[in-house]
Design a protein around this motif. Structure first.
Motif, PDB file in Angstrom:
ATOM      1  N   THR A 266     -10.195  -6.622   0.881  1.00 29.03           N
ATOM      2  CA  THR A 266      -9.432  -6.263   2.075  1.00 29.03           C
ATOM      3  C   THR A 266      -9.125  -7.486   2.922  1.00 29.03           C
ATOM      4  OG1 THR A 266     -11.521  -5.724   3.202  1.00 29.03           O
ATOM      5  CG2 THR A 266     -10.315  -3.911   2.173  1.00 29.03           C
ATOM      6  N   TRP A 267     -10.165  -8.197   3.334  1.00 31.36           N
ATOM      7  CA  TRP A 267      -9.892  -9.316   4.236  1.00 31.36           C
ATOM      8  C   TRP A 267      -9.260 -10.509   3.519  1.00 31.36           C
ATOM      9  CZ3 TRP A 267     -15.131  -7.624   3.836  1.00 31.36           C
ATOM     10  CH2 TRP A 267     -16.008  -8.475   3.159  1.00 31.36           C
ATOM     11  N   HIS A 268      -9.520 -10.667   2.238  1.00 30.75           N
ATOM     12  CA  HIS A 268      -8.861 -11.756   1.504  1.00 30.75           C
ATOM     13  C   HIS A 268      -7.379 -11.443   1.273  1.00 30.75           C
ATOM     14  CE1 HIS A 268     -12.206 -14.462   0.870  1.00 30.75           C
ATOM     15  NE2 HIS A 268     -12.972 -13.420   0.599  1.00 30.75           N
ATOM     16  N   HIS A 269      -7.056 -10.178   1.047  1.00 26.96           N
ATOM     17  CA  HIS A 269      -5.656  -9.755   0.928  1.00 26.96           C
ATOM     18  C   HIS A 269      -4.918 -10.060   2.235  1.00 26.96           C
ATOM     19  CE1 HIS A 269      -2.315  -6.836   1.200  1.00 26.96           C
ATOM     20  NE2 HIS A 269      -2.246  -6.938  -0.106  1.00 26.96           N
ATOM     21  N   ASP A 270      -5.522  -9.694   3.351  1.00 23.99           N
ATOM     22  CA  ASP A 270      -4.892  -9.938   4.653  1.00 23.99           C
ATOM     23  C   ASP A 270      -4.755 -11.429   4.933  1.00 23.99           C
ATOM     24  OD1 ASP A 270      -4.968  -7.205   4.883  1.00 23.99           O
ATOM     25  OD2 ASP A 270      -6.487  -7.161   6.449  1.00 23.99           O
TER      26      ASP A 270
ATOM     27  N   ARG B 236       5.099  14.490   1.845  1.00 23.19           N
ATOM     28  CA  ARG B 236       5.840  13.276   1.523  1.00 23.19           C
ATOM     29  C   ARG B 236       5.231  12.157   2.385  1.00 23.19           C
ATOM     30  NH1 ARG B 236      12.345  11.887   2.306  1.00 23.19           N
ATOM     31  NH2 ARG B 236      12.258   9.890   1.181  1.00 23.19           N
ATOM     32  N   VAL B 237       4.672  11.170   1.749  1.00 19.67           N
ATOM     33  CA  VAL B 237       3.937  10.123   2.445  1.00 19.67           C
ATOM     34  C   VAL B 237       4.732   8.816   2.393  1.00 19.67           C
ATOM     35  CG1 VAL B 237       1.722   8.941   2.655  1.00 19.67           C
ATOM     36  CG2 VAL B 237       1.815  11.243   1.668  1.00 19.67           C
ATOM     37  N   ILE B 238       4.934   8.207   3.562  1.00 21.57           N
ATOM     38  CA  ILE B 238       5.640   6.935   3.680  1.00 21.57           C
ATOM     39  C   ILE B 238       4.730   5.961   4.410  1.00 21.57           C
ATOM     40  CG2 ILE B 238       7.721   5.762   4.471  1.00 21.57           C
ATOM     41  CD1 ILE B 238       8.327   8.040   2.566  1.00 21.57           C
ATOM     42  N   ALA B 239       4.487   4.806   3.813  1.00 23.00           N
ATOM     43  CA  ALA B 239       3.633   3.793   4.436  1.00 23.00           C
ATOM     44  C   ALA B 239       4.337   2.440   4.374  1.00 23.00           C
ATOM     45  CB  ALA B 239       2.281   3.728   3.738  1.00 23.00           C
ATOM     46  N   PRO B 240       5.031   2.060   5.450  1.00 22.66           N
ATOM     47  CA  PRO B 240       5.750   0.782   5.446  1.00 22.66           C
ATOM     48  C   PRO B 240       4.859  -0.389   5.849  1.00 22.66           C
ATOM     49  CG  PRO B 240       6.294   2.022   7.418  1.00 22.66           C
ATOM     50  CD  PRO B 240       5.319   2.851   6.652  1.00 22.66           C
ATOM     51  N   ASP B 241       5.234  -1.576   5.392  1.00 25.94           N
ATOM     52  CA  ASP B 241       4.658  -2.819   5.914  1.00 25.94           C
ATOM     53  C   ASP B 241       5.544  -3.302   7.057  1.00 25.94           C
ATOM     54  OD1 ASP B 241       2.795  -2.691   3.920  1.00 25.94           O
ATOM     55  OD2 ASP B 241       3.458  -4.488   2.851  1.00 25.94           O
ATOM     56  N   LEU B 242       4.967  -3.535   8.218  1.00 25.78           N
ATOM     57  CA  LEU B 242       5.736  -4.086   9.325  1.00 25.78           C
ATOM     58  C   LEU B 242       6.286  -5.461   8.945  1.00 25.78           C
ATOM     59  CD1 LEU B 242       3.324  -3.226  12.284  1.00 25.78           C
ATOM     60  CD2 LEU B 242       5.389  -1.973  11.597  1.00 25.78           C
ATOM     61  N   LEU B 243       7.411  -5.827   9.529  1.00 26.80           N
ATOM     62  CA  LEU B 243       7.952  -7.163   9.308  1.00 26.80           C
ATOM     63  C   LEU B 243       6.905  -8.198   9.729  1.00 26.80           C
ATOM     64  CD1 LEU B 243      10.765  -8.401   8.457  1.00 26.80           C
ATOM     65  CD2 LEU B 243      11.056  -8.921  10.893  1.00 26.80           C
TER      66      LEU B 243
ATOM     67  N   PHE C  55       8.972  -3.700   2.768  1.00 27.50           N
ATOM     68  CA  PHE C  55       8.242  -3.050   1.672  1.00 27.50           C
ATOM     69  C   PHE C  55       7.650  -1.752   2.190  1.00 27.50           C
ATOM     70  CE2 PHE C  55       4.113  -2.215  -0.329  1.00 27.50           C
ATOM     71  CZ  PHE C  55       4.483  -2.122  -1.664  1.00 27.50           C
ATOM     72  N   TYR C  56       7.625  -0.736   1.321  1.00 23.14           N
ATOM     73  CA  TYR C  56       6.946   0.501   1.704  1.00 23.14           C
ATOM     74  C   TYR C  56       6.425   1.216   0.469  1.00 23.14           C
ATOM     75  CZ  TYR C  56      11.292   3.036   0.469  1.00 23.14           C
ATOM     76  OH  TYR C  56      12.380   3.553  -0.193  1.00 23.14           O
ATOM     77  N   ARG C  57       5.367   1.971   0.678  1.00 22.25           N
ATOM     78  CA  ARG C  57       4.795   2.828  -0.356  1.00 22.25           C
ATOM     79  C   ARG C  57       5.246   4.257  -0.078  1.00 22.25           C
ATOM     80  NH1 ARG C  57      -0.071  -0.402  -2.176  1.00 22.25           N
ATOM     81  NH2 ARG C  57      -0.009  -2.196  -0.760  1.00 22.25           N
TER      82      ARG C  57
ATOM     83  N   SER D 215       0.286  -1.770   4.584  1.00 21.22           N
ATOM     84  CA  SER D 215       0.132  -0.453   3.960  1.00 21.22           C
ATOM     85  C   SER D 215      -0.979  -0.445   2.909  1.00 21.22           C
ATOM     86  CB  SER D 215       1.442  -0.007   3.320  1.00 21.22           C
ATOM     87  OG  SER D 215       1.850  -0.912   2.303  1.00 21.22           O
ATOM     88  N   TYR D 216      -1.461  -1.618   2.549  1.00 17.44           N
ATOM     89  CA  TYR D 216      -2.595  -1.722   1.619  1.00 17.44           C
ATOM     90  C   TYR D 216      -3.805  -0.947   2.133  1.00 17.44           C
ATOM     91  CZ  TYR D 216      -6.145  -3.995  -1.348  1.00 17.44           C
ATOM     92  OH  TYR D 216      -7.170  -4.259  -2.237  1.00 17.44           O
ATOM     93  N   MET D 217      -3.952  -0.839   3.451  1.00 14.85           N
ATOM     94  CA  MET D 217      -5.101  -0.137   4.014  1.00 14.85           C
ATOM     95  C   MET D 217      -5.077   1.356   3.671  1.00 14.85           C
ATOM     96  SD  MET D 217      -4.410   0.315   8.132  1.00 14.85           S
ATOM     97  CE  MET D 217      -5.658   1.592   8.320  1.00 14.85           C
ATOM     98  N   PHE D 218      -3.915   1.876   3.255  1.00 16.70           N
ATOM     99  CA  PHE D 218      -3.782   3.299   2.939  1.00 16.70           C
ATOM    100  C   PHE D 218      -3.797   3.586   1.441  1.00 16.70           C
ATOM    101  CE2 PHE D 218      -1.298   2.789   6.982  1.00 16.70           C
ATOM    102  CZ  PHE D 218      -2.212   3.428   7.804  1.00 16.70           C
ATOM    103  N   ARG D 219      -4.142   2.595   0.643  1.00 15.67           N
ATOM    104  CA  ARG D 219      -4.032   2.724  -0.816  1.00 15.67           C
ATOM    105  C   ARG D 219      -4.845   3.897  -1.360  1.00 15.67           C
ATOM    106  NH1 ARG D 219      -7.488  -0.736   1.003  1.00 15.67           N
ATOM    107  NH2 ARG D 219      -9.530  -1.062   0.028  1.00 15.67           N
ATOM    108  N   GLU D 220      -5.986   4.221  -0.728  1.00 17.53           N
ATOM    109  CA  GLU D 220      -6.822   5.333  -1.210  1.00 17.53           C
ATOM    110  C   GLU D 220      -6.436   6.656  -0.558  1.00 17.53           C
ATOM    111  OE1 GLU D 220      -9.040   4.889  -3.498  1.00 17.53           O
ATOM    112  OE2 GLU D 220      -9.531   2.760  -3.493  1.00 17.53           O
ATOM    113  N   LEU D 221      -5.882   6.595   0.642  1.00 20.48           N
ATOM    114  CA  LEU D 221      -5.529   7.819   1.361  1.00 20.48           C
ATOM    115  C   LEU D 221      -4.239   8.441   0.830  1.00 20.48           C
ATOM    116  CD1 LEU D 221      -6.137   9.767   3.735  1.00 20.48           C
ATOM    117  CD2 LEU D 221      -4.755   8.246   5.188  1.00 20.48           C
ATOM    118  N   ILE D 222      -3.279   7.617   0.456  1.00 23.93           N
ATOM    119  CA  ILE D 222      -1.965   8.127   0.049  1.00 23.93           C
ATOM    120  C   ILE D 222      -2.070   9.163  -1.074  1.00 23.93           C
ATOM    121  CG2 ILE D 222       0.237   7.492  -1.014  1.00 23.93           C
ATOM    122  CD1 ILE D 222       0.084   4.858   0.589  1.00 23.93           C
ATOM    123  N   PRO D 223      -2.803   8.904  -2.157  1.00 25.39           N
ATOM    124  CA  PRO D 223      -2.871   9.919  -3.224  1.00 25.39           C
ATOM    125  C   PRO D 223      -3.499  11.230  -2.760  1.00 25.39           C
ATOM    126  CG  PRO D 223      -3.613   7.780  -4.028  1.00 25.39           C
ATOM    127  CD  PRO D 223      -3.511   7.664  -2.542  1.00 25.39           C
TER     128      PRO D 223
END
Length: 290
Positions: A185-189, A54-61, A17-19, A39-47
């Protein structure tokens, strides 16, 4: 407002998955997350970055919304995670890019920077170590003990990092007012860490982290030779990576920009405005934003 796209791509048989956001012909920046997030940690920074980059934020396997095969199905190492990340970037046509690294994202980013193609144009490190300096012994001794010997005592100690208390501790420790950090944040993780078999994935990566400091001399040589622009923006109260880890980058890149902010390990949760401003100005100086 720039749209953020949420995408999946299969790389070497693994669904990642990637944003993605921003113009495809703009300079690229790849955002590499740490443990135990995504990549959820970058949800506010990306916009904030996507209007000019061009911003790419992948989720590691094994993290976030990417696949999480068992340790029997996939050999989780930082080398392997870097290979998958490189494969994803190649597949979407990103062959030159700046990196933002945090925690686990740092050893992934260093491996990408050290590839023969040398695709990395600038480095933003946010509490992502590249030197022996800065490891906070109170946290790391538990990991080091587990790396040296796996037994019931050492495994029980390191498993605390996989609990809700351990994950929350990473988010709120060192933050002056912890109420500014969303519990989402921590509940998502925690939800992603709780996938069947993912605990063994994380234990494998704790063991493999021992390979990362061995890579540092090559990283330092690369930094000295390339004199690549470096911004170290650091939560100075981080209980995992201390400010010495940020200051060490000036050893090999004398012009490195180093900023210590009054925050913790996940600086974007409490200092998005300040950190985002530093990051944007840094990128604007060294890249050619659209």
């Amino acid at each position: 407002m720039t749209s953020v796209h949420h995408r999946y791509l299969e790389v070497d048989g693994q669904r990642l998955f990637y944003r993605e956001a921003g113009p495809k012909d703009a300079p690229a920046i790849v955002l590499l997350h740490g443990f135990p997030t995504s990549s959820y940690m970058f949800r506010e920074l990306i916009p904030r970055l996507a209007g000019r980059y061009r911003v790419i934020a992948p989720d590691l396997l094994g993290f976030g919304l990417s696949d999480s095969p068992s340790v029997q199905e996939f050999d989780y190492t930082f080398d392997a995670l870097a290979e998958l990340t490189d494969g994803l970037l190649q597949a979407i046509g990103v062959d030159e890019y700046a990196i933002y690294v945090q925690d686990y994202g740092a050893p992934i980013g260093w491996r990408l920077a050290l590839r023969d193609s040398a695709p990395v144009t600038a480095i933003v490190t946010q509490n992502g170590n590249g030197y022996d300096a800065g490891f906070v012994e109170g946290f790391w001794q538990v990991v080091w003990d587990y790396q040296q010997e796996q037994n019931e005592k050492t495994e029980t100690a390191v498993r605390w990092a996989l609990t809700v208390d351990g994950i929350k501790w990473q988010y709120v420790t060192g933050v002056a007012d912890e109420t500014v950090v969303s519990p989402d944040t921590w509940h998502h993780d925690l939800q992603k860490m709780a996938r069947p078999g993912n605990d063994l994935v994380q234990l494998k990566l704790f063991r493999d982290y021992a390979t990362n400091p061995a890579l540092y001399p090559k990283l330092h040589e690369f930094l000295r030779t390339a004199q690549i622009p470096v911004l170290a923006v650091w939560g100075e109260n981080d209980p995992i990576f201390a400010p010495a880890g940020a200051q060490a980058f000036a050893t090999d890149v004398p012009d490195a920009e180093i900023h210590l902010l009054d925050g913790g390990h996940f600086l974007l949760e409490s200092h998005l405005e300040e950190a985002g401003d530093l990051i944007t100005k840094f990128l604007d100086r060294y890249l050619s934003p659209r």
